[in-house]
Motif scaffolding. Structure first.
Motif, PDB file in Angstrom:
ATOM      1  N   ILE A 240       0.857  -1.190   0.000  1.00  0.00           N
ATOM      2  CA  ILE A 240       0.000   0.000   0.000  1.00  0.00           C
ATOM      3  C   ILE A 240       0.889   1.234   0.000  1.00  0.00           C
ATOM      4  CG2 ILE A 240      -1.781   1.259   1.254  1.00  0.00           C
ATOM      5  CD1 ILE A 240      -2.472  -1.475   2.622  1.00  0.00           C
ATOM      6  N   ALA A 241       0.755   2.051  -1.021  1.00  0.00           N
ATOM      7  CA  ALA A 241       1.502   3.306  -1.100  1.00  0.00           C
ATOM      8  C   ALA A 241       0.592   4.374  -1.683  1.00  0.00           C
ATOM      9  CB  ALA A 241       2.758   3.140  -1.956  1.00  0.00           C
ATOM     10  N   ALA A 253      -1.639  -1.728  -4.288  1.00  0.00           N
ATOM     11  CA  ALA A 253      -2.925  -2.189  -3.752  1.00  0.00           C
ATOM     12  C   ALA A 253      -3.945  -1.058  -3.647  1.00  0.00           C
ATOM     13  CB  ALA A 253      -2.724  -2.847  -2.389  1.00  0.00           C
ATOM     14  N   LEU A 254      -3.493   0.135  -3.280  1.00  0.00           N
ATOM     15  CA  LEU A 254      -4.422   1.259  -3.163  1.00  0.00           C
ATOM     16  C   LEU A 254      -5.013   1.617  -4.527  1.00  0.00           C
ATOM     17  CD1 LEU A 254      -5.720   3.478  -1.410  1.00  0.00           C
ATOM     18  CD2 LEU A 254      -3.685   4.878  -1.832  1.00  0.00           C
ATOM     19  N   HIS A 255      -4.180   1.616  -5.552  1.00  0.00           N
ATOM     20  CA  HIS A 255      -4.669   1.922  -6.894  1.00  0.00           C
ATOM     21  C   HIS A 255      -5.573   0.796  -7.400  1.00  0.00           C
ATOM     22  CE1 HIS A 255      -1.894   5.204  -6.773  1.00  0.00           C
ATOM     23  NE2 HIS A 255      -0.843   4.403  -6.734  1.00  0.00           N
ATOM     24  N   GLY A 281      -2.067   8.385   7.410  1.00  0.00           N
ATOM     25  CA  GLY A 281      -1.767   9.550   6.587  1.00  0.00           C
ATOM     26  C   GLY A 281      -1.744   9.314   5.091  1.00  0.00           C
ATOM     27  N   ILE A 282      -2.111   8.119   4.630  1.00  0.00           N
ATOM     28  CA  ILE A 282      -2.160   7.850   3.199  1.00  0.00           C
ATOM     29  C   ILE A 282      -3.569   8.139   2.691  1.00  0.00           C
ATOM     30  CG2 ILE A 282      -1.941   6.091   1.398  1.00  0.00           C
ATOM     31  CD1 ILE A 282       0.148   4.715   3.071  1.00  0.00           C
ATOM     32  N   ASP A 283      -3.691   9.079   1.786  1.00  0.00           N
ATOM     33  CA  ASP A 283      -5.001   9.423   1.236  1.00  0.00           C
ATOM     34  C   ASP A 283      -5.602   8.205   0.546  1.00  0.00           C
ATOM     35  OD1 ASP A 283      -4.799  12.013   2.102  1.00  0.00           O
ATOM     36  OD2 ASP A 283      -4.129  12.831   0.183  1.00  0.00           O
ATOM     37  N   GLY A 284      -6.865   7.933   0.882  1.00  0.00           N
ATOM     38  CA  GLY A 284      -7.552   6.797   0.293  1.00  0.00           C
ATOM     39  C   GLY A 284      -7.451   5.536   1.105  1.00  0.00           C
ATOM     40  N   ALA A 285      -6.569   5.525   2.103  1.00  0.00           N
ATOM     41  CA  ALA A 285      -6.407   4.360   2.974  1.00  0.00           C
ATOM     42  C   ALA A 285      -6.843   4.728   4.382  1.00  0.00           C
ATOM     43  CB  ALA A 285      -4.949   3.890   2.982  1.00  0.00           C
TER      44      ALA A 285
END
Length: 650
Positions: A240-241, A253-255, A281-285
């Motif tokens: 996840i990035a 994984a996020l995409h 702090g990861i947008d979307g996660a």
């Protein structure tokens, strides 16, 4: 799939472990007419069947599928409907894996011990991890042939364009709703692996297989899979990035979660836990609730440390089903007590142990074989703050090997350098995850403890300017130390993996951590004007930026792993048939007695004496192995069982 009936008491027992629950809410009991489906997964097992540390040759309650199996049994007993998956990285990563690959062998028709253990647990489906390719495609094929469950992967294709394994699979499973009525549910599964395997295992894949971007592969396959499925599960051996999608991401994984038609995602590869603070702090996660773009996702640690659980509440809508609610959790096999000691939460399952017992015993005999002696300790406790014996011995062996190749290798007559990095240096592996070989006999297990991976040796031809940039990239490990700041300053960036902290032997240099880093943790230029490497010398003279040199390294680095300047696959001038680990074994056998004491070819530029610079290591670390010019003193306890040390220079 009929399971033991769900009871309110069983759910209440497990409720304290729940990490994430959507606002839509998954009730303790799903409403009549709805189906509660539990999806479970392991990831990054890396041939850890037994709760055993082969490197230290002692039991270890923090690892092992035999321990995870107890969580699987308990999770199944809590619900009526449960399915089990694996998310890749099975056959490489421990001495058990090397024993099978290099000593015993795996012939067609034989069952790999990792696979044999998994076959006892009723997996529905798995996917490939990047380390599945480390021993070659023939070995991988033999391992997969022993599985009683299929493996899918949608983004690896053979040279002729056909899939290496099935891209997707649809399973029909009988489920029971809360009213006791049976229904047939179609579960679609798709798998993915980092596309970088074509670089990391170039020698095994070149001309035989290639990869596709994860999101592109999903967009090509998910619509058809969705049309045939009631629920779609993605087995994504990718981490996840955040940030903007550019294509070809290693951690995608996020995409992937943004692709329509996927209901649940199992992620891995990063050896972390999601939900969890590692992903704050990861947008979307949502690191608390366990969602990626609103979809349930879980990363279940590594080496069997956790079981990933996604509970779906499914509601029938017309002829199909929709996800009406879900919950996500990562259940651990152990916890760390207030005294830093490991507290096991489960016992190993005997049937899983029995499936791999013979190969476990063979591995113990294999790793205990002595190959030589060392007159000095080989430890990695201080590998990130000083020239270190665990890195030094690797470079000594690599330089010996390269120097002994002779004219037949066709190498140009240029200065020989060696690049090596500390592999076991705490971090995600915990406060016991360090190399620690005492003076005396050196066994194969000790060499495996020094060099974890089955990399093969490579030699690249680069310029002096490349060497400087290579070292600047490595120096991204360090946070900037502000000479004028008061109070403690942490020296190491915890997001920077130490296996990307290359030390280059054959030159001398210093690192000025009061300057900003030139590169970020991903190998991209962060500050064009920044330079931390000073005093770079070869044979006592400044290294000419235009001069050509040879650097001995491994296939991962030479092929572009870590994104190091001068190492992108195009500069390779020699590909050895030997693994770096075997080179170390042969070097020790030849020398019989080795002295791996570090030669101090790199050090820090001194910071002000009043600066309070803090480094985190094991509480077991012995400062007597530090070279001259650097000292440490205890500075209290750190999180997760580590200890803090104040670093002083001079």
């Amino acid at each position: 799939m009929r399971q033991t009936a769900l009871t309110r008491r069983a759910v209440l027992r497990g409720s304290t472990a729940v990490v994430a629950l959507l606002a839509a809410g998954l009730p303790l009991r799903a409403a009549p007419g709805r189906v509660k489906l539990r999806l479970m997964a392991t990831s990054d097992l890396h041939v850890n069947v037994f709760p055993y540390d082969y490197y230290r040759d002692k039991p270890d309650d923090t690892v092992g599928l035999a321990k995870t199996a107890a969580l699987i049994a308990a999770a199944r007993a809590e619900v009526r409907n449960a399915l089990l998956f694996d998310n890749g990285d099975l056959i490489q990563g421990s001495p058990l894996g090397d024993y099978v690959a290099y000593s015993k062998g795996l012939k067609p028709g034989e069952v790999h011990p990792m696979v044999a253990a998994m076959n006892t647990l009723g997996y529905l489906c798995g996917t490939l991890g990047n380390h599945e390719f480390n021993y070659g495609l023939e070995f991988l094929g033999n391992a997969l042939a022993g599985e009683t469950f299929p493996t899918v992967c949608a983004n690896v294709v053979k040279a002729d364009g056909t899939p290496l394994v099935e891209p997707t699979r649809v399973f029909e499973t009988t489920v029971v709703d809360e009213a006791g009525t049976e229904a047939v549910l179609r579960v679609g599964v798709i798998g993915f692996v980092p596309p970088q395997i074509v670089q990391w295992d170039k020698s095994n894949l070149d001309g035989r297989a290639t990869t596709i971007d994860i999101v592109e592969a999903a967009m090509a396959h998910v619509p058809a899979l969705r049309a045939k499925s009631d629920v779609v599960v993605a087995l994504c051996h990718s981490g996840i990035a955040g940030g903007e999608r550019r294509g070809g991401e290693e951690n995608a994984a996020l995409h992937l979660a943004a692709v329509d038609g996927i209901d649940a995602i199992f992620t891995g590869h990063q050896h972390l836990v999601f939900p969890g603070k590692d992903f704050d702090g990861i947008d979307g996660a949502d690191a608390r609730r366990g969602t990626l773009h609103g979809k349930p996702a879980v990363m279940p640690g590594f080496w069997g440390s956790h079981l990933g659980v996604i509970d779906l509440e499914l509601e029938r809508i017309g002829a199909g089903w929709t996800v009406a609610g879900f919950a996500v959790e990562a259940r651990p096999i152990y916890e760390r007590g207030a005294d830093r000691k490991i507290v096991s939460k489960v016992d190993a399952v005997a049937s899983v142990l029995a499936a791999a017992q013979a190969d476990h015993d063979g591995t113990l005999a294999y790793v205990r074989q002595p190959v030589g002696e060392t007159t000095a300790p080989i430890t990695s406790y201080w590998a990130a703050v000083a020239d270190d014996p665990s890195v030094q011995i690797v470079s000594q062996a690599q330089l010996w090997y390269a120097a002994s190749l002779g004219a037949d290798a066709g190498l140009p007559k240029l200065p020989l350098l060696s690049a090596a990095a500390p592999f076991k240096s705490g971090g995600r592996g915990g406060p016991d995850y360090y190399t620690d070989v005492r003076p005396g006999p050196v066994a194969i297990k000790d060499v495996a403890d020094i060099y974890l991976y089955p990399n093969t040796l490579r030699i690249v031809k680069v310029t002096g300017a490349d060497v400087r940039e290579w070292l600047e990239r490595s120096a991204g490990l360090f946070r900037r130390i502000d000479p004028a700041a008061s109070g403690p300053q942490m020296l190491i960036d915890p997001d920077f993996p130490t296996y990307n902290f290359d030390v280059i032997d054959g030159v001398t240099y210093r690192i000025d951590v009061t300057k900003p880093s030139r590169y970020d943790k991903d190998g991209k230029i962060a500050d064009e004007a920044a330079h931390r490497i000073v005093g770079l010398m070869l044979d006592g003279k400044p290294l000419d930026p235009a001069a050509e040199v040879l650097v001995v390294t491994n296939n991962y680095r030479a092929g572009g792993g870590g994104h190091f300047p001068g190492a992108d696959g195009s500069t390779i001038v020699f590909e050895a048939p030997d693994t770096n680990r075997d080179v170390i074994v042969r070097y020790v056998m030849k020398e019989k007695t080795i002295n791996p004491s570090a030669d101090g070819n790199w050090r820090f530029v001194p910071w002000p004496a009043e600066a309070e610079v803090i480094f985190v290591s094991s509480p077991k670390a012995d400062a007597s192995s530090l070279p001259a010019g650097i000292s440490v003193e205890p500075a209290g306890a750190a999180e997760n069982g580590f200890a803090k040390y104040r670093v002083r220079l001079g």
